[in-house]
Design a protein around this motif. Structure first.
Motif, PDB file in Angstrom:
ATOM      1  N   TRP A   1       0.844  -1.188   0.000  1.00 36.97           N
ATOM      2  CA  TRP A   1       0.000   0.000   0.000  1.00 36.97           C
ATOM      3  C   TRP A   1       0.884   1.245   0.000  1.00 36.97           C
ATOM      4  CZ3 TRP A   1      -5.371   0.294   2.435  1.00 36.97           C
ATOM      5  CH2 TRP A   1      -6.003  -0.960   2.424  1.00 36.97           C
ATOM      6  N   ILE A   2       0.310   2.365  -0.444  1.00 33.55           N
ATOM      7  CA  ILE A   2       0.958   3.667  -0.268  1.00 33.55           C
ATOM      8  C   ILE A   2       0.276   4.347   0.909  1.00 33.55           C
ATOM      9  CG2 ILE A   2       1.226   6.001  -1.219  1.00 33.55           C
ATOM     10  CD1 ILE A   2       1.447   4.727  -4.001  1.00 33.55           C
ATOM     11  N   GLN A   3       1.078   4.759   1.882  1.00 34.87           N
ATOM     12  CA  GLN A   3       0.553   5.527   3.012  1.00 34.87           C
ATOM     13  C   GLN A   3       1.277   6.870   3.031  1.00 34.87           C
ATOM     14  OE1 GLN A   3       1.419   4.941   7.423  1.00 34.87           O
ATOM     15  NE2 GLN A   3      -0.646   4.089   7.289  1.00 34.87           N
TER      16      GLN A   3
ATOM     17  N   VAL B   1      -3.750   9.322   3.822  1.00 39.13           N
ATOM     18  CA  VAL B   1      -4.404   8.473   2.820  1.00 39.13           C
ATOM     19  C   VAL B   1      -3.678   7.131   2.751  1.00 39.13           C
ATOM     20  CG1 VAL B   1      -5.350  10.305   1.386  1.00 39.13           C
ATOM     21  CG2 VAL B   1      -3.038   9.548   0.969  1.00 39.13           C
ATOM     22  N   ASN B   2      -4.469   6.076   2.615  1.00 35.48           N
ATOM     23  CA  ASN B   2      -3.946   4.715   2.461  1.00 35.48           C
ATOM     24  C   ASN B   2      -4.472   4.162   1.151  1.00 35.48           C
ATOM     25  OD1 ASN B   2      -2.594   3.995   5.211  1.00 35.48           O
ATOM     26  ND2 ASN B   2      -4.516   5.006   5.762  1.00 35.48           N
ATOM     27  N   ILE B   3      -3.564   3.836   0.231  1.00 35.23           N
ATOM     28  CA  ILE B   3      -3.965   3.438  -1.116  1.00 35.23           C
ATOM     29  C   ILE B   3      -3.375   2.072  -1.470  1.00 35.23           C
ATOM     30  CG2 ILE B   3      -3.981   4.117  -3.546  1.00 35.23           C
ATOM     31  CD1 ILE B   3      -3.181   6.979  -2.513  1.00 35.23           C
ATOM     32  N   PRO B   4      -4.212   1.052  -1.662  1.00 35.22           N
ATOM     33  CA  PRO B   4      -3.688  -0.224  -2.159  1.00 35.22           C
ATOM     34  C   PRO B   4      -3.073  -0.005  -3.541  1.00 35.22           C
ATOM     35  CG  PRO B   4      -5.935  -0.465  -1.334  1.00 35.22           C
ATOM     36  CD  PRO B   4      -5.656   0.999  -1.418  1.00 35.22           C
ATOM     37  N   ILE B   5      -1.879  -0.537  -3.772  1.00 30.99           N
ATOM     38  CA  ILE B   5      -1.185  -0.293  -5.034  1.00 30.99           C
ATOM     39  C   ILE B   5      -1.678  -1.269  -6.103  1.00 30.99           C
ATOM     40  CG2 ILE B   5       1.050  -0.094  -6.188  1.00 30.99           C
ATOM     41  CD1 ILE B   5       2.312   0.446  -3.474  1.00 30.99           C
ATOM     42  N   LEU B   6      -2.344  -0.730  -7.119  1.00 28.51           N
ATOM     43  CA  LEU B   6      -2.825  -1.543  -8.234  1.00 28.51           C
ATOM     44  C   LEU B   6      -1.654  -1.969  -9.118  1.00 28.51           C
ATOM     45  CD1 LEU B   6      -5.969   0.610  -9.109  1.00 28.51           C
ATOM     46  CD2 LEU B   6      -5.942  -1.587  -7.912  1.00 28.51           C
ATOM     47  N   PRO B   7      -1.791  -3.089  -9.865  1.00 30.61           N
ATOM     48  CA  PRO B   7      -0.680  -3.619 -10.666  1.00 30.61           C
ATOM     49  C   PRO B   7      -0.019  -2.603 -11.590  1.00 30.61           C
ATOM     50  CG  PRO B   7      -2.474  -5.202 -10.598  1.00 30.61           C
ATOM     51  CD  PRO B   7      -2.978  -3.967  -9.924  1.00 30.61           C
TER      52      PRO B   7
END
Length: 416
Positions: free
Chosen positions: A282-284, A294-300
């Motif tokens: 994830w990007i935090q 913000v917490n963002i799951p990293i898409l492929p």
């Protein structure tokens, strides 16, 4: 008010427009890099002024009297500055100048208020937001000088008429540089900032009444630009032989799949990439504009771009995920990218954030509450701007409805 500030008085010569052989001597007050000036002695022969000693020599008939006056002016300004320090008052060149001429009977002034606001908010507002207040401040100064023929105005004289006059000035203002004239929404943004500054004055008890009480703000609805699925695919699949265009394209696509703004992408480091609760990366980070986490799951797609630049020398040297590039150059190169991809839309980096909200997430069924959290919005109403109902989504939903109605019809026919 702290005394940790720079203060200086200098006397300078300005050549007279009509009599080129003569000049006028001005007192220049400097406080923390800002300055104010006023005329002290007029019509002095240029050759009589000694800029090093800041004195007039005997080539001018009244040189002794004028030099004495210059020193009196200097002493008076120094005394005013010292008095303001002792009183712990907010200090600026304009305030000192107002005290010098006795223009303080009507209380605080508009320029004094703006200077106080911009100084006191340095550690509270983001650099980008503060920059916008500086711009509004500059327009206020232009309006005062060009329309009112004054350098400042008492706050008690800032009323509805002053505000509507400023509104008209902004709408008719013609920039002398490359910038475009202000749009309606641009004018409204300046007036919004103006109102926030006057609201501060009310809280400080510098103003008794809200001058914006009867003023109505009117914003035009703007459809925020975004890329469709097909347009996004075109950019994703396009390769550039020119490294700068390829990098800008990659950065734009990265934002399309993370929703991060330009400044937040530029500030990313390896410490912002963490393993999440699901075992995925994830990007935090903290949004610079709102200071929201913000917490963002990293898409492929985004993960592939991170890996592509993980060993880039410039990125490693600066300790960030991607090489740094100015926002101005970035948007300039994006225009080239859009043209070379055959897109009719003018690409800007912020369009990537809109694309993430509209095309990548909401149109694929991601709940608006989730999108709001990922975008780092402080309230859901901000995210609602992106909640468009796309034609493709309407078509898809209606096809599902048709299938459902057909199934119900078939069941009824079998039963009968």
């Amino acid at each position: 008010m702290t005394t940790n500030q720079t203060f200086a008085i200098t006397f300078i010569a300005r050549v007279d427009r009509k009599e080129k052989a003569n000049c006028s001597i001005y007192a220049r007050i400097n406080v923390n890099g800002k300055r104010a000036e006023f005329s002290v002695v007029k019509s002095v022969p240029i050759e009589a002024w000694n800029p090093t000693k800041e004195r007039i020599d005997n080539k001018y008939r009244d040189f002794r009297k004028s030099n004495t006056y210059i020193e009196q002016v200097r002493a008076k300004i120094v005394n005013i500055y010292r008095d303001l320090i002792l009183k712990e008052e907010f200090i600026s060149p304009v305030i000192i100048k107002n005290y010098y001429f006795g223009n303080i009977a009507e209380g605080k002034t508009l320029i004094e208020l703006f200077e106080y606001h911009n100084t006191s908010q340095v550690k509270i507002l983001s650099p980008g937001t503060l920059k916008n207040y500086y711009t509004t401040h500059k327009y206020i100064i232009k309006y005062l000088r060009e329309e009112k023929m004054i350098d400042d105005i008492p706050l008690v004289k800032v009323n509805y008429q002053f505000i509507t006059g400023f509104d008209a000035y902004l709408r008719n203002y013609t920039p002398t540089d490359h910038h475009k004239p202000l749009s309606n929404n641009g004018v409204m943004k300046h007036l919004e900032r103006f109102r926030k500054v006057t609201t501060m004055a009310i809280k400080l008890e510098w103003l008794e009444k809200d001058p914006f009480e009867k003023f109505k703000f009117s914003f035009n609805k703007v459809d925020r630009g975004y890329l469709t699925d097909n347009e996004l695919e075109v950019i994703k699949n396009k390769s550039f032989k020119i490294p700068r265009l390829q990098f800008v394209k990659d950065l734009f696509v990265f934002s399309c799949y993370t929703g991060l703004s330009y400044i937040d992408v530029r500030n990313l480091t390896s410490e912002n990439v963490l393993l999440g609760i699901d075992g995925e990366y994830w990007i935090q980070t903290v949004r610079q504009k709102t200071e929201m986490v913000v917490n963002i799951p990293i898409l492929p797609v985004a993960w592939g771009i991170i890996n592509k630049y993980k060993d880039h020398p410039r990125a490693l040297n600066d300790g960030v995920l991607f090489p740094k590039l100015s926002n101005q150059k970035l948007n300039s190169y994006l225009k080239e990218v859009g043209d070379m991809c055959g897109l009719q839309k003018k690409l800007t980096f912020h369009m990537a954030r809109h694309t993430f909200a509209t095309t990548v997430t909401l149109s694929n069924g991601v709940p608006i509450e989730t999108v709001s959290k990922v975008l780092g919005h402080s309230n859901l109403s901000t995210t609602m701007i992106y909640a468009r109902v796309l034609k493709t989504k309407i078509s898809e939903d209606m096809h599902k409805l048709k299938d459902k109605l057909n199934d119900q019809k078939d069941k009824i026919n079998k039963c009968s």
